[in-house]
Motif scaffolding. Structure first.
Motif, short mmCIF file in Angstrom:
data_model
loop_
_atom_site.label_atom_id
_atom_site.label_comp_id
_atom_site.label_asym_id
_atom_site.label_seq_id
_atom_site.Cartn_x
_atom_site.Cartn_y
_atom_site.Cartn_z
N GLY A 176 0.79 -0.89 0.28
CA GLY A 176 -0.17 -0.40 -0.66
C GLY A 176 1.42 1.38 -0.02
N GLN B 122 -1.55 -0.88 -3.46
CA GLN B 122 -2.67 -2.37 -3.53
C GLN B 122 -2.99 -2.24 -2.70
N PRO B 123 -4.44 -3.14 -2.23
CA PRO B 123 -4.87 -3.48 -0.49
C PRO B 123 -4.21 -4.81 -0.22
N PHE B 124 -4.28 -5.26 0.28
CA PHE B 124 -3.21 -6.09 1.09
C PHE B 124 -3.71 -6.91 2.32
N HIS B 125 -5.53 -6.97 2.78
CA HIS B 125 -5.77 -8.24 3.42
C HIS B 125 -7.13 -7.38 2.84
N SER C 281 -10.13 -8.56 3.46
CA SER C 281 -11.22 -7.33 4.37
C SER C 281 -11.47 -6.47 2.55
N ASN C 282 -10.08 -5.60 2.69
CA ASN C 282 -10.57 -5.18 1.57
C ASN C 282 -11.20 -5.29 0.09
N TYR C 283 -10.83 -6.41 -0.29
CA TYR C 283 -11.01 -6.78 -1.26
C TYR C 283 -12.46 -6.97 -2.15
N THR C 284 -12.73 -6.27 -3.40
CA THR C 284 -14.32 -6.06 -3.66
C THR C 284 -14.19 -6.54 -5.11
N TYR D 37 -4.51 -5.30 -8.47
CA TYR D 37 -4.78 -4.24 -7.30
C TYR D 37 -4.99 -5.93 -6.11
N SER D 38 -5.68 -6.89 -6.37
CA SER D 38 -6.32 -7.51 -5.72
C SER D 38 -5.26 -8.38 -5.79
N ILE E 29 -2.49 -8.75 -2.45
CA ILE E 29 -3.36 -9.90 -1.24
C ILE E 29 -2.56 -11.23 -0.51
#
Ligand SMILES: [Zn+2]
Length: 336
Positions: free
Chosen positions: A237, A245-248, A250-253, A260-261, A264
């Motif tokens: 991040g 990027q998100p790396f948890h 819970s932040n995946y959509t 980006y995904s 994780i």
């Protein structure tokens, strides 16, 4: 749709930096169409081939072919004779690094080319004019020279070359659909094996490695803003990434761009490799490769891949609690 952008640079970054009229994004849309056809061909041919036939193919080192597009968009371009002796830096680097990726997969994982049957590896360099991307188009690699503002020559980062070839490996193993969680896993396989390849080239331990993706392809514009890479597996991040990027989990959509995904599972690999120590390809890489080659799973969920690595850690290193716990803890830290 099996694969939308198996490129190194996400579409959003191109539109953000090049504008809505992005030349690279337009070309990428064309590349994508060809790739989807190639993915479907791979699936059909694998379904038709008797099991074991591909694996039993004669194990000779794959041919490494380099073509020069000479700044046109037509593929593959003109074949280069003796690319390893070329005075053109892009051609020589492409040949040397692609040969090294083939050697890496053979020596470290016992894999013979992307299809494990010695498939020739074809790359085209000098693709397009100021083209800001590198791609696996379903049957070959192609590399732009960059616009020398945002990006420079895409052959300059060895992890980019490892990344693109690994899209080929994924196409022949997990066959991950390039959307949602399986898309994030697809991108992550490429970053993980690309980063591992770069570390192997430099013979670095996990603590010596910088874990950056695309460090050497950054142009003067992002560099002037303190941006040092496309992505950072150790700190996905961070502000020094062109595409943080998100790396948890819970932040995946759902529907998130795979570039980006992928943060994780990338971060889970980083955490696992750091906890195990030594060189990333020795244990963490072996576990990831076992999970990658344990059967196709086109719509794989991240939790399913995590389970495969947990199982692989136990079957490859039975009783080695340091390794088994490292894998388990790494996925827990990303919420899986
Ligand atoms: Zn990619």
């Amino acid at each position: 749709m099996y694969c939308r952008y198996c490129s190194i640079v996400p579409n959003e970054v191109l539109r953000r930096l090049e504008g809505d009229d992005s030349y690279t994004a337009k070309i990428d849309a064309e590349v994508r169409k060809v790739r989807n056809q190639a993915m479907q061909l791979t699936r059909v041919s694998q379904e038709m081939a008797p099991q074991g036939l591909l694996a039993n193919a004669i194990a000779t080192a794959p041919k490494i072919l380099v073509y020069d597009c000479k700044h046109t968009n037509s593929l593959p371009g003109t074949p280069v004779t003796n690319p390893g002796g070329s005075a053109d830096g892009s051609i020589k680097r492409c040949f040397d690094e692609t040969s090294a990726v083939a050697e890496f997969y053979k020596k470290i994982f016992g894999r013979n080319s992307v299809d494990n049957a010695g498939m020739a590896l074809l790359s085209s360099v000098h693709f397009g004019v100021n083209y800001n991307n590198a791609n696996w188009n379903g049957s070959q690699m192609l590399y732009g020279d960059g616009d020398n503002q945002i990006f420079v020559d895409f052959t300059k980062s060895s992890d980019v070359i490892g990344h693109e070839l690994t899209h080929g490996v994924t196409q022949h193993t997990l066959q991950l659909v390039y959307a949602n969680q399986s898309g994030g896993l697809n991108e992550s396989m490429s970053d993980v094996f690309g980063a591992m390849f770069r570390q192997w080239r430099k013979n670095q331990t996990v603590t010596q490695a910088d874990w950056l993706i695309g460090h050497e392809i950054m142009g003067p514009k992002p560099k002037a803003q303190g941006i040092t890479c496309l992505r950072d597996m150790a700190d996905p991040g961070a502000n020094h990434c062109l595409a943080p990027q998100p790396f948890h989990f819970s932040n995946y959509t759902p529907g998130m761009d795979p570039h980006y995904s992928s943060g994780i599972p990338n971060y889970a690999f980083y955490k696992a490799a750091m906890a195990i120590g030594g060189k990333s390809w020795e244990k963490a890489g072996q576990i990831w490769y076992r999970a990658m080659t344990a059967g196709k799973s086109p719509n794989m969920k991240m939790s399913t891949f995590a389970k495969r690595t947990r199982d692989a850690s136990k079957s490859l290193y039975p009783g080695d609690t340091k390794v088994i716990n490292a894998i388990d803890a790494a996925w827990k830290q990303v919420g899986l």
